[in-house]
Design a protein around this motif. Structure first.
Motif, PDB file in Angstrom:
ATOM      1  N   ASP A  96      46.806  80.149  37.480  1.00 30.05           N
ATOM      2  CA  ASP A  96      47.349  79.615  38.727  1.00 30.05           C
ATOM      3  C   ASP A  96      47.801  78.177  38.510  1.00 30.05           C
ATOM      4  O   ASP A  96      47.085  77.374  37.901  1.00 30.05           O
ATOM      5  N   TRP A  97      48.964  77.845  39.061  1.00 29.52           N
ATOM      6  CA  TRP A  97      49.498  76.486  38.951  1.00 29.52           C
ATOM      7  C   TRP A  97      49.133  75.677  40.193  1.00 29.52           C
ATOM      8  O   TRP A  97      49.321  76.131  41.326  1.00 29.52           O
ATOM      9  N   TYR A  98      48.637  74.464  39.964  1.00 24.31           N
ATOM     10  CA  TYR A  98      48.272  73.552  41.050  1.00 24.31           C
ATOM     11  C   TYR A  98      48.986  72.224  40.865  1.00 24.31           C
ATOM     12  O   TYR A  98      49.080  71.704  39.750  1.00 24.31           O
ATOM     13  N   LEU A  99      49.474  71.697  41.974  1.00 24.81           N
ATOM     14  CA  LEU A  99      50.047  70.355  41.992  1.00 24.81           C
ATOM     15  C   LEU A  99      48.973  69.385  42.477  1.00 24.81           C
ATOM     16  O   LEU A  99      48.335  69.617  43.512  1.00 24.81           O
ATOM     17  N   ILE A 100      48.752  68.329  41.717  1.00 26.93           N
ATOM     18  CA  ILE A 100      47.883  67.251  42.168  1.00 26.93           C
ATOM     19  C   ILE A 100      48.790  66.158  42.721  1.00 26.93           C
ATOM     20  O   ILE A 100      49.655  65.644  42.004  1.00 26.93           O
ATOM     21  N   ALA A 101      48.611  65.841  43.986  1.00 26.63           N
ATOM     22  CA  ALA A 101      49.518  64.899  44.637  1.00 26.63           C
ATOM     23  C   ALA A 101      48.766  64.079  45.672  1.00 26.63           C
ATOM     24  O   ALA A 101      47.708  64.483  46.176  1.00 26.63           O
ATOM     25  N   PHE A 102      49.334  62.927  45.994  1.00 25.64           N
ATOM     26  CA  PHE A 102      48.787  62.091  47.064  1.00 25.64           C
ATOM     27  C   PHE A 102      49.478  62.484  48.357  1.00 25.64           C
ATOM     28  O   PHE A 102      50.705  62.349  48.487  1.00 25.64           O
ATOM     29  N   ASP A 103      48.683  63.005  49.305  1.00 23.20           N
ATOM     30  CA  ASP A 103      49.212  63.418  50.605  1.00 23.20           C
ATOM     31  C   ASP A 103      49.315  62.183  51.493  1.00 23.20           C
ATOM     32  O   ASP A 103      48.299  61.567  51.851  1.00 23.20           O
ATOM     33  N   ARG A 104      50.533  61.800  51.847  1.00 20.99           N
ATOM     34  CA  ARG A 104      50.725  60.573  52.634  1.00 20.99           C
ATOM     35  C   ARG A 104      50.178  60.696  54.048  1.00 20.99           C
ATOM     36  O   ARG A 104      49.770  59.716  54.645  1.00 20.99           O
ATOM     37  N   GLY A 105      50.169  61.927  54.599  1.00 17.82           N
ATOM     38  CA  GLY A 105      49.629  62.105  55.942  1.00 17.82           C
ATOM     39  C   GLY A 105      48.120  62.016  55.977  1.00 17.82           C
ATOM     40  O   GLY A 105      47.540  61.367  56.856  1.00 17.82           O
ATOM     41  N   ARG A 106      47.462  62.641  54.995  1.00 14.42           N
ATOM     42  CA  ARG A 106      45.994  62.644  54.943  1.00 14.42           C
ATOM     43  C   ARG A 106      45.447  61.490  54.117  1.00 14.42           C
ATOM     44  O   ARG A 106      44.245  61.290  54.042  1.00 14.42           O
ATOM     45  N   LYS A 107      46.340  60.764  53.452  1.00  7.41           N
ATOM     46  CA  LYS A 107      45.991  59.563  52.695  1.00  7.41           C
ATOM     47  C   LYS A 107      44.910  59.809  51.643  1.00  7.41           C
ATOM     48  O   LYS A 107      43.939  59.050  51.518  1.00  7.41           O
ATOM     49  N   LYS A 108      45.076  60.889  50.873  1.00  7.32           N
ATOM     50  CA  LYS A 108      44.160  61.155  49.766  1.00  7.32           C
ATOM     51  C   LYS A 108      44.813  62.124  48.787  1.00  7.32           C
ATOM     52  O   LYS A 108      45.806  62.794  49.107  1.00  7.32           O
ATOM     53  N   TYR A 109      44.229  62.184  47.584  1.00  2.00           N
ATOM     54  CA  TYR A 109      44.728  63.083  46.552  1.00  2.00           C
ATOM     55  C   TYR A 109      44.195  64.488  46.807  1.00  2.00           C
ATOM     56  O   TYR A 109      43.003  64.674  47.103  1.00  2.00           O
ATOM     57  N   LEU A 110      45.069  65.468  46.664  1.00  2.00           N
ATOM     58  CA  LEU A 110      44.696  66.857  46.925  1.00  2.00           C
ATOM     59  C   LEU A 110      45.316  67.790  45.893  1.00  2.00           C
ATOM     60  O   LEU A 110      46.302  67.449  45.232  1.00  2.00           O
ATOM     61  N   TYR A 111      44.718  68.981  45.785  1.00  2.00           N
ATOM     62  CA  TYR A 111      45.312  70.073  45.023  1.00  2.00           C
ATOM     63  C   TYR A 111      46.188  70.893  45.959  1.00  2.00           C
ATOM     64  O   TYR A 111      45.813  71.156  47.109  1.00  2.00           O
ATOM     65  N   PHE A 112      47.347  71.322  45.459  1.00  2.00           N
ATOM     66  CA  PHE A 112      48.199  72.243  46.211  1.00  2.00           C
ATOM     67  C   PHE A 112      48.554  73.403  45.292  1.00  2.00           C
ATOM     68  O   PHE A 112      49.112  73.187  44.208  1.00  2.00           O
ATOM     69  N   HIS A 113      48.226  74.619  45.715  1.00  2.00           N
ATOM     70  CA  HIS A 113      48.584  75.790  44.916  1.00  2.00           C
ATOM     71  C   HIS A 113      50.099  75.979  44.986  1.00  2.00           C
ATOM     72  O   HIS A 113      50.664  76.108  46.076  1.00  2.00           O
ATOM     73  N   ALA A 114      50.751  75.988  43.820  1.00  2.00           N
ATOM     74  CA  ALA A 114      52.215  76.078  43.803  1.00  2.00           C
ATOM     75  C   ALA A 114      52.713  77.361  44.442  1.00  2.00           C
ATOM     76  O   ALA A 114      53.803  77.399  45.017  1.00  2.00           O
ATOM     77  N   GLY A 115      51.917  78.427  44.371  1.00  2.00           N
ATOM     78  CA  GLY A 115      52.330  79.697  44.961  1.00  2.00           C
ATOM     79  C   GLY A 115      52.272  79.707  46.473  1.00  2.00           C
ATOM     80  O   GLY A 115      52.822  80.619  47.102  1.00  2.00           O
ATOM     81  N   ARG A 116      51.600  78.708  47.063  1.00  2.00           N
ATOM     82  CA  ARG A 116      51.519  78.643  48.526  1.00  2.00           C
ATOM     83  C   ARG A 116      52.445  77.576  49.112  1.00  2.00           C
ATOM     84  O   ARG A 116      52.358  77.252  50.287  1.00  2.00           O
ATOM     85  N   ILE A 117      53.304  77.017  48.258  1.00  2.00           N
ATOM     86  CA  ILE A 117      54.362  76.134  48.765  1.00  2.00           C
ATOM     87  C   ILE A 117      55.512  77.029  49.209  1.00  2.00           C
ATOM     88  O   ILE A 117      56.210  77.628  48.399  1.00  2.00           O
ATOM     89  N   GLU A 118      55.685  77.167  50.510  1.00  2.00           N
ATOM     90  CA  GLU A 118      56.654  78.123  51.043  1.00  2.00           C
ATOM     91  C   GLU A 118      58.083  77.604  50.947  1.00  2.00           C
ATOM     92  O   GLU A 118      59.015  78.386  50.771  1.00  2.00           O
ATOM     93  N   ARG A 119      58.254  76.322  51.076  1.00  2.00           N
ATOM     94  CA  ARG A 119      59.559  75.714  50.818  1.00  2.00           C
ATOM     95  C   ARG A 119      59.341  74.249  50.509  1.00  2.00           C
ATOM     96  O   ARG A 119      58.351  73.654  50.946  1.00  2.00           O
ATOM     97  N   MET A 120      60.246  73.677  49.741  1.00  2.00           N
ATOM     98  CA  MET A 120      60.080  72.285  49.348  1.00  2.00           C
ATOM     99  C   MET A 120      61.418  71.667  49.022  1.00  2.00           C
ATOM    100  O   MET A 120      62.396  72.361  48.761  1.00  2.00           O
ATOM    101  N   LYS A 121      61.432  70.340  49.046  1.00  2.00           N
ATOM    102  CA  LYS A 121      62.637  69.602  48.697  1.00  2.00           C
ATOM    103  C   LYS A 121      62.225  68.312  48.003  1.00  2.00           C
ATOM    104  O   LYS A 121      61.351  67.587  48.489  1.00  2.00           O
ATOM    105  N   VAL A 122      62.853  68.052  46.861  1.00  2.00           N
ATOM    106  CA  VAL A 122      62.633  66.786  46.167  1.00  2.00           C
ATOM    107  C   VAL A 122      63.519  65.746  46.838  1.00  2.00           C
ATOM    108  O   VAL A 122      64.746  65.867  46.839  1.00  2.00           O
ATOM    109  N   LEU A 123      62.904  64.735  47.418  1.00  2.00           N
ATOM    110  CA  LEU A 123      63.648  63.732  48.167  1.00  2.00           C
ATOM    111  C   LEU A 123      64.246  62.678  47.232  1.00  2.00           C
ATOM    112  O   LEU A 123      63.809  62.510  46.096  1.00  2.00           O
ATOM    113  N   ASP A 124      65.236  61.974  47.731  1.00  2.00           N
ATOM    114  CA  ASP A 124      65.848  60.901  46.951  1.00  2.00           C
ATOM    115  C   ASP A 124      64.944  59.674  46.887  1.00  2.00           C
ATOM    116  O   ASP A 124      65.109  58.810  46.022  1.00  2.00           O
TER     117      ASP A 124
END
Length: 331
Positions: free
Chosen positions: A186-214
């Motif tokens: 399973d692939w996981y993204l480790i990222a800082f969630d700006r809304g929750r203000k902490k680092y979290l794991y996100f399962h890549a398979g549960r990202i329903e849609r995404m966009k890389v911002l400028d």
């Protein structure tokens, strides 16, 4: 003779031919301190296996390349190296995720085509002797993984709609992506969630849609992937790392020792054949689920909250699997 010695002879034969020295078997045997038969075997190998266009010039009395543009393959492998390559391909197909199978097969075919050497390259034949069980991984799309990789590399924010399985809820997130981690396929993204203000794991398979911002972001100095992964247990993290101690009885201990369960682990052996496994993690929920698979063979010693959590779950299981309740009809 070793395969390395053979490769050294092949390179020397090629060097003398390419230099226009028109070497003979006798001269090469003397230079390389081997028999004429060995040199002729090397020549046969170069012609039959490497496709070397070696001819004999009667006027000069030596060998030359009938096609001056010919070059020896840049990659030649031993049998052990080939086996390692095959095993890497097979493991990668299963543990990197099915979404990468197509590009992986393409890459493997390109590499295998360029390999040559003292052994024939046939991945299909090798595949008859080895089998790998695939993990029960949820699929992650190749496009998602490639986009996340690009966002990490260029330090761009990612906006995504994410499904949280534990809450059975969807939410919109804006995150700073830092690391991709593969756990049991399973692939996981480790990222800082700006809304929750902490680092979290996100399962890549549960990202329903995404966009890389400028919008770019500056790296946070408090993030260290190795430290973050070291605090987790089975990709789960909590608020405060705690020291966990679990006792495994003498029947279960042989299956637990000599294995790496956590980066911080230590093992204390006991005279009766049992052992106590200790490690530090904040992912107590994951530890609770993990330790319960061993039933009465394992006992949580610390921390107290983890012991109570497992005990509560054990009582609930006992009640669920106890004698069936009598219905009103049977009273």
């Amino acid at each position: 003779m070793s395969q390395r010695q053979q490769l050294e002879r092949l390179f020397e034969i090629d060097r003398q031919i390419r230099a226009g020295l028109y070497p003979t078997a006798d001269k090469l045997a003397g230079d390389l301190e081997v028999s004429r038969r060995v040199i002729f075997n090397d020549r046969t190998f170069m012609v039959d296996r490497l496709g070397a266009p070696i001819g004999f010039d009667r006027e000069r009395g030596g060998w030359y390349y009938t096609e001056p543009t010919f070059v020896l393959p840049t990659v030649m492998v031993t049998e052990g190296e080939l086996l390692a390559f095959f095993l890497t391909v097979e493991l990668a197909k299963r543990y990197l995720g099915t979404s990468l199978e197509s590009p992986l097969r393409t890459a493997a075919a390109k590499i295998a085509k360029g390999l040559t050497g003292p052994v024939s390259v046939d991945l299909n034949v090798l595949g008859q002797n080895y089998t790998f069980g695939a993990p029960h991984a949820a699929p992650s799309s190749e496009a998602t993984l490639m986009d996340l990789n690009r966002a990490i590399r260029t330090r761009r924010l990612v906006a995504m709609r994410y499904y949280t399985a534990s809450r059975n809820a969807r939410s919109d997130r804006t995150v700073e992506p830092y690391h991709l981690y593969n756990h049991d396929g399973d692939w996981y993204l480790i990222a800082f969630d700006r809304g929750r203000k902490k680092y979290l794991y996100f399962h890549a398979g549960r990202i329903e849609r995404m966009k890389v911002l400028d919008q770019a972001f500056g790296p946070r100095r408090d993030f260290d992937a190795a430290v973050f992964l070291g605090q987790a247990f089975h990709v789960e993290v909590g608020d405060t790392p705690r020291e966990v101690a679990i006792h495994f009885d003498a029947k279960q201990a042989p299956y637990m020792r000599n294995r790496q369960w956590h980066a911080t682990q230590s093992v204390a052996e006991h005279k009766d054949g049992s052992l106590t496994l200790k490690f530090t993690t904040s992912g107590l929920d994951a530890v609770a689920r993990w330790v319960m698979q061993y039933g009465t063979r394992a006992e949580v010693l610390a921390p107290k909250e983890l012991r109570e959590r497992v005990a509560e779950e054990a009582r609930a299981l006992a009640q669920a699997y106890g004698p069936p309740k009598k219905s009103k009809k049977n009273r």
